[in-house]
Structure formats: C-alpha cells, structure tokens
Design a protein around this motif. Structure first.
Motif, PDB file in Angstrom:
ATOM      1  N   GLY A 155       0.811  -1.205   0.000  1.00 41.81           N
ATOM      2  CA  GLY A 155       0.000   0.000   0.000  1.00 41.81           C
ATOM      3  C   GLY A 155       0.849   1.261   0.000  1.00 41.81           C
ATOM      4  N   PHE A 156       1.895   1.282   0.813  1.00 41.87           N
ATOM      5  CA  PHE A 156       2.786   2.449   0.846  1.00 41.87           C
ATOM      6  C   PHE A 156       3.508   2.632  -0.484  1.00 41.87           C
ATOM      7  N   LEU A 157       3.891   1.527  -1.129  1.00 45.67           N
ATOM      8  CA  LEU A 157       4.538   1.632  -2.438  1.00 45.67           C
ATOM      9  C   LEU A 157       3.601   2.227  -3.480  1.00 45.67           C
ATOM     10  N   LEU A 158       2.301   1.960  -3.336  1.00 46.68           N
ATOM     11  CA  LEU A 158       1.319   2.458  -4.299  1.00 46.68           C
ATOM     12  C   LEU A 158       0.733   3.811  -3.890  1.00 46.68           C
ATOM     13  N   GLY A 159       1.187   4.360  -2.773  1.00 46.69           N
ATOM     14  CA  GLY A 159       0.751   5.711  -2.396  1.00 46.69           C
ATOM     15  C   GLY A 159      -0.182   5.795  -1.220  1.00 46.69           C
ATOM     16  N   LEU A 160      -0.278   4.755  -0.409  1.00 45.04           N
ATOM     17  CA  LEU A 160      -1.130   4.813   0.777  1.00 45.04           C
ATOM     18  C   LEU A 160      -0.652   5.916   1.718  1.00 45.04           C
ATOM     19  N   GLU A 161      -1.572   6.709   2.198  1.00 45.93           N
ATOM     20  CA  GLU A 161      -1.246   7.798   3.116  1.00 45.93           C
ATOM     21  C   GLU A 161      -1.993   7.592   4.436  1.00 45.93           C
ATOM     22  N   ILE A 162      -1.283   7.808   5.529  1.00 44.76           N
ATOM     23  CA  ILE A 162      -1.877   7.706   6.860  1.00 44.76           C
ATOM     24  C   ILE A 162      -2.294   9.110   7.297  1.00 44.76           C
ATOM     25  N   HIS A 163      -3.591   9.338   7.395  1.00 44.46           N
ATOM     26  CA  HIS A 163      -4.110  10.661   7.738  1.00 44.46           C
ATOM     27  C   HIS A 163      -4.339  10.826   9.238  1.00 44.46           C
ATOM     28  N   THR A 164      -4.023   9.810  10.017  1.00 46.27           N
ATOM     29  CA  THR A 164      -4.228   9.887  11.467  1.00 46.27           C
ATOM     30  C   THR A 164      -2.868   9.839  12.171  1.00 46.27           C
ATOM     31  N   SER A 165      -2.504   8.686  12.706  1.00 44.45           N
ATOM     32  CA  SER A 165      -1.217   8.539  13.390  1.00 44.45           C
ATOM     33  C   SER A 165      -0.781   7.088  13.329  1.00 44.45           C
ATOM     34  N   VAL A 166       0.479   6.854  13.687  1.00 49.15           N
ATOM     35  CA  VAL A 166       1.006   5.494  13.697  1.00 49.15           C
ATOM     36  C   VAL A 166       0.263   4.642  14.721  1.00 49.15           C
ATOM     37  N   LEU A 167      -0.077   5.218  15.857  1.00 49.77           N
ATOM     38  CA  LEU A 167      -0.805   4.461  16.878  1.00 49.77           C
ATOM     39  C   LEU A 167      -2.152   3.981  16.371  1.00 49.77           C
ATOM     40  N   ALA A 241     -13.800  -3.461   8.067  1.00 51.07           N
ATOM     41  CA  ALA A 241     -13.235  -2.622   7.013  1.00 51.07           C
ATOM     42  C   ALA A 241     -13.470  -1.146   7.310  1.00 51.07           C
ATOM     43  N   ASP A 242     -14.677  -0.811   7.758  1.00 46.20           N
ATOM     44  CA  ASP A 242     -14.983   0.591   8.072  1.00 46.20           C
ATOM     45  C   ASP A 242     -14.165   1.087   9.260  1.00 46.20           C
ATOM     46  N   ALA A 243     -13.965   0.211  10.257  1.00 49.24           N
ATOM     47  CA  ALA A 243     -13.176   0.604  11.427  1.00 49.24           C
ATOM     48  C   ALA A 243     -11.723   0.849  11.036  1.00 49.24           C
ATOM     49  N   ALA A 244     -11.138  -0.068  10.257  1.00 47.76           N
ATOM     50  CA  ALA A 244      -9.747   0.105   9.814  1.00 47.76           C
ATOM     51  C   ALA A 244      -9.606   1.333   8.936  1.00 47.76           C
ATOM     52  N   ARG A 245     -10.606   1.577   8.100  1.00 47.40           N
ATOM     53  CA  ARG A 245     -10.578   2.740   7.194  1.00 47.40           C
ATOM     54  C   ARG A 245     -10.626   4.046   7.993  1.00 47.40           C
ATOM     55  N   SER A 246     -11.450   4.089   9.023  1.00 45.20           N
ATOM     56  CA  SER A 246     -11.540   5.292   9.840  1.00 45.20           C
ATOM     57  C   SER A 246     -10.280   5.501  10.672  1.00 45.20           C
ATOM     58  N   LEU A 247      -9.677   4.413  11.140  1.00 40.77           N
ATOM     59  CA  LEU A 247      -8.460   4.529  11.921  1.00 40.77           C
ATOM     60  C   LEU A 247      -7.284   5.006  11.072  1.00 40.77           C
ATOM     61  N   ILE A 248      -7.316   4.709   9.792  1.00 40.93           N
ATOM     62  CA  ILE A 248      -6.218   5.109   8.903  1.00 40.93           C
ATOM     63  C   ILE A 248      -6.497   6.456   8.238  1.00 40.93           C
ATOM     64  N   ASN A 249      -7.732   6.646   7.776  1.00 38.67           N
ATOM     65  CA  ASN A 249      -8.072   7.860   7.016  1.00 38.67           C
ATOM     66  C   ASN A 249      -8.718   8.947   7.866  1.00 38.67           C
ATOM     67  N   GLY A 250      -9.142   8.609   9.075  1.00 37.14           N
ATOM     68  CA  GLY A 250      -9.853   9.557   9.906  1.00 37.14           C
ATOM     69  C   GLY A 250     -11.358   9.422   9.754  1.00 37.14           C
ATOM     70  N   GLY A 251     -12.110   9.919  10.710  1.00 37.39           N
ATOM     71  CA  GLY A 251     -13.567   9.840  10.663  1.00 37.39           C
ATOM     72  C   GLY A 251     -14.116   9.140  11.889  1.00 37.39           C
TER      73      GLY A 251
END
Length: 283
Positions: A155-167, A241-251
């Motif tokens: 994902g990082f190689l393809l451009g995944l961005e973390i909009h929240t935090s590492v935690l 999926a929604d929980a992981a998405r919110s933890l990574i992208n925010g929301g």
C-alpha cells in the motif's frame, strides 16, 4: 483358625487395581497450560521453518490482491486516473480480507493433521485439549501479521497515506488480528466436522464469497442495491473494514470498532467451546 476360615481367606479375591484417569482429563493449571501452548507454538513454528512453502499464501496473496484490485477495479470504482484515492479505500478493506483467507487455511490444516494422525498423538498426551487449538491459532495470527505487514508495504509503495497517526494504524492492525483470530475458531470447527480438506475448502468458499463481496471492502455500499446495502450493514467484515478505514483515514470510528469487537467476542464464545468439544470427541 479353622481350615474353612483359612480356605476362605486364601480364596478371597485381590483388590481391583485402581484405574488411572485418561490422559488429559485431569485438571491442568494455568501455568502448565501456558507451558503446553508455548511448546506447541514452537512445534508449529518449526514446522513452518521446515516447510517454507506453507508461507506462500501469507506472502504472495497480499501482493496479488493489492495489484489486482487497485489496477483492475480501482479505475472502474473510483474513476479513471483516481487509483490513488482507491488505494486509501481498499487497503484497509483488504486487511479485513486477510483474516478470512488465513482462517480458511487453519481449517484445512487441522483436517489434514487429523488425517495424518498428528492430532491423535496430541490427544494421547496429558495436556489440555484447548492448548492444541490455541497454539494453532497463535501461529496463524503470526502468519496473518506477516501478511498484513506485506499488504501495508504494498500500500505504501502504491501511495497509501496515513491521515491519522502510527498508533491508530497499529490499532487497525490489532483489530484485524483480534477479528481474524475469532474467525479461526469457525474454520477449526469446520475442519473437525468435514471429512476431507477439500470439503472444508468448498464450504469455506461458500461462506467467504458472499461475505467478502457483499461488504464495504472493495466498493462503497452506496453503489449497491438497497437489499444488498441492508446485508452490508450487518456484515461483520464491513464493520471491520470501516473501522480500519476510519483509523487510517480519519472519521467516526467508535461504532465500527465496538461492533467489530462485539462480533469477535460473540464468534469466539460460541464456536471455541464447540471446537474444543469436537476435538475431544472426534474419532
């Protein structure tokens, strides 16, 4: 003493020998149970070391699925040229999918171990029956962690961005591990119930396909028909999926996280005792 009394005494039957309890049926303490689990985890890990091909699914499947869904379906779902946005949508969803795929492999592995007589040997030992299955799950969670790490790397190689935090990213990974471990009990029960590994795989695919594609893993539910949206709302994979998405992208994240943890607890509480009981009685 009279002759009759001596004869009676001489002919009286000897006391019956005390029968020992079958191995594994006595009460086993927590410390001994943990020691047994540790030994079995080491045994399963050494088995993987001796057979590196057993890691192919954990190593290659995340790469294949990431490239497939981002470049084949990403343009169709997000619009041509918007694969970048789809990466941030689908990678958290694929984290939920990894647990299902690894869990299916657990069921076929348990079935195969019974065919080879490995499980019969374990059942003859003075160890807790649950320790054999728990050790299997611990090792498979480790395989799931490897698969998730590779998935995130892709994902990082393809451009995944973390909009929240590492935690919060680590929280998403941990949530996936917890839910994946609960699913393993279902497939262990299937592996103990079905007669062949092929039957386990066939039944597992019948369960996997509707749950995976009838969820929010690959596409937003708003693009689906109304009846399918209703199914998606109650699908535990959608919650994960929604929980992981919110933890990574925010929301908003609380509802999805608690729903996922609730599903994991319910699945474990129902299927784990059934799997242990079936393991004890399986012939």
């Amino acid at each position: 003493m009279s002759t009759a009394t001596a004869t009676t005494t001489a002919q009286s039957p000897a006391p019956a020998p005390v029968k020992s309890a079958p191995a594994g049926e006595g009460r086993i303490g927590l410390r001994a149970n943990l020691r047994h689990i540790g030994a079995l985890v080491r045994r399963n890990a050494l088995q993987i070391k001796q057979d590196p091909e057993s890691m192919f699914d954990a190593v290659l499947m995340p790469i294949v699925f990431t490239l497939l869904f981002v470049y084949v379906f990403g343009g169709a779902i997000s619009g041509k040229g918007n694969q970048q946005e789809y990466v941030n949508y689908v990678i958290p969803g694929l984290m939920a999918m990894q647990g299902m795929n690894i869990a299916m492999a657990v069921g076929t592995g348990v079935n195969d171990d019974f065919k080879k007589g490995v499980m019969d040997r374990f059942r003859s030992m003075p160890i807790a029956r649950s320790s054999v299955l728990i050790a299997k799950i611990v090792v498979e969670v480790g395989r799931m962690l490897v698969a998730t790490t590779i998935l995130l790397g892709m994902g990082f190689l393809l451009g995944l961005e973390i909009h929240t935090s590492v935690l919060e990213l680590l929280a998403a990974v941990g949530l996936s591990m917890v839910f994946g471990a609960s699913l393993m009990w279902i497939f262990i029960l299937l592996g103990l119930t079905m007669k062949t590994a092929q039957a386990v795989q066939g039944v597992a695919m019948l369960v996997l396909m509707p749950l995976q594609f009838g969820s929010s893993i690959f596409a937003p539910p708003t693009t689906m028909p109304g009846w399918l949206q209703s199914f998606t709302d109650y699908n535990p994979l959608s919650n994960l999926a929604d929980a992981a998405r919110s933890l990574i992208n925010g929301g908003p994240v609380a509802h999805s996280v608690w729903m996922t943890l609730g599903w994991a607890a319910l699945i474990t509480l129902v299927t784990a005792p059934l799997a242990v009981a079936k393991f004890r009685k399986k012939t």
